[in-house]
Design a protein around this motif. Structure first.
Motif, PDB file in Angstrom:
ATOM      1  N   LEU A 121       0.821  -1.116   0.130  1.00  0.00           N
ATOM      2  CA  LEU A 121       0.073  -0.017  -0.098  1.00  0.00           C
ATOM      3  C   LEU A 121       0.969   1.387   0.180  1.00  0.00           C
ATOM      4  CD1 LEU A 121      -2.724   1.113   0.259  1.00  0.00           C
ATOM      5  CD2 LEU A 121      -2.356   1.171   2.733  1.00  0.00           C
ATOM      6  N   ASP A 146      -0.808  -0.099 -12.296  1.00  0.00           N
ATOM      7  CA  ASP A 146      -2.090   0.310 -11.427  1.00  0.00           C
ATOM      8  C   ASP A 146      -1.616  -0.379  -9.907  1.00  0.00           C
ATOM      9  OD1 ASP A 146      -2.254  -2.260 -11.961  1.00  0.00           O
ATOM     10  OD2 ASP A 146      -4.222  -2.367 -12.624  1.00  0.00           O
ATOM     11  N   LYS A 147      -0.655  -0.796  -9.627  1.00  0.00           N
ATOM     12  CA  LYS A 147      -0.416  -1.211  -8.360  1.00  0.00           C
ATOM     13  C   LYS A 147       1.019  -0.796  -7.987  1.00  0.00           C
ATOM     14  CE  LYS A 147      -2.739  -5.824  -8.995  1.00  0.00           C
ATOM     15  NZ  LYS A 147      -2.725  -7.178  -8.828  1.00  0.00           N
ATOM     16  N   LYS A 176      -1.840   0.107  -4.738  1.00  0.00           N
ATOM     17  CA  LYS A 176      -3.140   0.948  -4.355  1.00  0.00           C
ATOM     18  C   LYS A 176      -2.383   2.149  -3.932  1.00  0.00           C
ATOM     19  CE  LYS A 176      -7.209   1.393  -1.921  1.00  0.00           C
ATOM     20  NZ  LYS A 176      -8.257   1.821  -3.181  1.00  0.00           N
TER      21      LYS A 176
END
Length: 563
Positions: A65, A90-91, A93
């Motif tokens: 994260l 896209d990682k 988040k």
């Protein structure tokens, strides 16, 4: 063997930084300015994040994260004042939080408390609309007159309760942004913030609103009572900056020579401002704790770096225990982001922090030797172990030599605590002026701090405060004034560092050896840099500083280079 959980915190305000948690513990952290060599650098976070990843030997794929915070924007994933490391993936988040929440979690995550109250006071936090976009559930804390105003309001102080698992907001105070006024003052932040007031006085005295630390150093040269009016007023639980004092000051800075010619005047202004800040801080926090009592208090935000006000707060005894967050300014936002991710977002248990504020990478002997390859300007030697090096350096300090001290991973925050320091004898005649003039290249009124063995602090200083982060002032005992003249300010005060051997073992050993050789358990300690330069991060930067200053010796791990 389980895979570690990594949480990355990134602060994109001025004083940008990045912090990496591994299973809830800080494993590496860096301020952007240490890498770019630009004071208070912020904005794009790629360089700081990459430093953390490389130091830990991982990639973005290993991060669970990311939590981020900027002041006036919510940064895009791909770009923010330049391309970011998260572009084209896209990682992991990315979660966004508000400014004061980040400040608060930086204190919660590093404090020794399981439960506590948390106070945040600074110059300017998140704008109201951005705050509510990120935290709509906190709408109930916003007074109706602020919510419906057409002006731009920003956070100025916030008070929370941490119950062991969650941070609960109790009081949120917002202020309109400052308007242009027909006076020598335009507060550079919110209209009614303590931090904004102090920055405005810094601009008036020095022509630079970032010289607030220098303002605190100037204040002891002032005369109390010259100005008999108040800067703040407290109404209905809210702190306001008054307007009527601003027309009393009509002689703003016109450069350093003008400052020197009018030194007594500016010193009196600095002392008045410092005393106003002290009263405002104590009054504001007292009000909050009277409404929501707790024996433990965490204190963060840029105003929490005011060591004199902090001492007044501690002496007021409004609560039993106070933890002053050492990276209390915006450099600590990334810390708070990381701990928010671990504690609040992932709902993981708080891990006990060891008290250290040194999170930089360690430079190996190979890296140091690579820096020294081909260096012929001054001779160097490598000692076979720390003990021999420490004995030699302590002897040189006792002879009156100045030492650049580079050990292990660098400090995170504004204070050098014995990892990236300039060290000297606390009592040799002329040493303070020599370091200011020929090594730091700064004003001669600027003070230096005493680093003292923690079990000897009561011997030399009246309060004997526990102060491992150099964030509290004490008074030097009269009988030691002469012995500690290079680390005692004009009014007898000293911004003490009690050396914590548990996370600063080499510096602690050096102090012990200096004590053995000199009979003094105190060293002069200041940051390994010169005026206008961020604290040294790498061996090459340490060597460069050695070459351009009057430092006698530079020590990097067990390597000693001597003029």
């Amino acid at each position: 063997m389980s895979t570690p959980v990594y949480v990355l915190g990134t602060g994109l305000s001025h004083n940008g930084s990045a912090v990496l948690l591994k299973d809830g513990h800080i494993c590496v952290a860096i301020e952007k300015e240490r890498l770019t060599r630009i004071k208070h650098d912020g904005g794009n976070d790629t360089e700081a994040i990459q430093y953390c990843l490389d130091a830990e030997g991982i990639t973005l794929k290993d991060i669970t994260l990311v939590v981020q915070c900027a002041n006036f924007e919510i940064p895009e994933r791909d770009t923010y004042k330049g391309k970011r490391v998260f572009a084209e993936t896209d990682k992991p988040k990315i979660v966004n939080i508000s400014h004061h929440l980040a400040h608060a979690y930086s204190a919660v995550g590093t404090s020794p408390f399981d439960e506590c109250a948390v106070m945040v006071i600074d110059g300017c936090g998140s704008p109201l609309n951005q705050f509510l976009e990120l935290h709509p559930e906190q709408r109930k804390h916003i007074p109706e007159e602020i919510y419906n105003s057409m002006e731009m309001f920003c956070e100025k102080d916030s008070f929370y309760h941490y119950n062991g698992t969650k941070l609960i907001p109790l009081v949120k105070d917002f202020s309109p942004m400052s308007q242009q006024q027909e006076t020598a003052f335009t507060l550079p932040t919110t209209q009614h913030s303590i931090g904004g007031f102090y920055s405005a006085i810094s601009e008036y005295v020095f022509g630079d609103m970032d010289d607030v630390g220098k303002l605190m150093g100037l204040a002891p040269f002032g005369e109390s009572g010259v100005f008999d009016f108040e800067a703040f007023e407290f109404k209905s639980g809210r702190l306001y900056v008054r307007d009527d004092w601003k027309n009393r000051f009509n002689n703003p800075s016109q450069g350093y020579n003008y400052f020197k010619q009018n030194f007594d005047y500016y010193a009196n202004v600095a002392l008045w401002a410092q005393q106003q800040v002290e009263k405002a801080v104590v009054q504001c926090i007292t009000n909050r704790l009277e409404k929501f009592p707790h024996k433990n208090l965490c204190y963060s935000g840029g105003v929490a770096l005011n060591a004199v006000a902090n001492a007044k707060l501690e002496d007021s005894a409004i609560t039993e225990n106070i933890y002053f967050e050492p990276a209390a300014a915006d450099n600590g936002l990334a810390l708070g982001c990381a701990f928010y991710g671990w504690l609040e977002y992932l709902k993981m248990p708080k891990q006990k922090h060891n008290g250290s504020t040194c999170f930089g990478k360690r430079y190996t002997d190979t890296e140091i030797e690579s820096t020294l390859e081909g260096y012929t300007r001054y001779p160097y030697k490598k000692f076979s172990n720390h003990n021999k090096m420490i004995s030699y350096v302590a002897g040189k300090l006792n002879e009156g030599k100045t030492v650049g001290w580079f050990q292990s991973g660098s400090e995170f925050g504004p204070r050098s605590l014995g990892r990236r320091s300039i060290l000297a004898h606390p009592g040799i005649n002329g040493m303070k002026n020599h370091i200011n003039r020929n090594i730091k290249f700064r004003e001669d009124f600027r003070p230096f701090a005493p680093a003292v063995l923690k079990d000897k602090v009561n011997e030399y200083f009246t309060k004997g405060r526990y102060s491992p982060y150099m964030i509290l002032v004490d008074q030097t005992k009269p009988k030691y004034m002469e012995l500690l003249k290079n680390v005692t300010h004009k009014n007898g005060s000293a911004r003490v560092q009690t050396v914590e051997e548990s996370w600063n073992p080499v510096f602690g050993a050096l102090l012990e050896e200096f004590y053995k050789q000199s009979g003094i358990a105190v060293l002069l300690n200041t940051s390994l840099n010169k005026r206008g330069m961020p604290i040294v991060e790498t061996p090459q930067e340490a060597l460069n500083l050695f070459d351009i200053t009057a430092l006698d010796i530079i020590v990097m791990e067990n390597y000693v280079i001597e003029k």
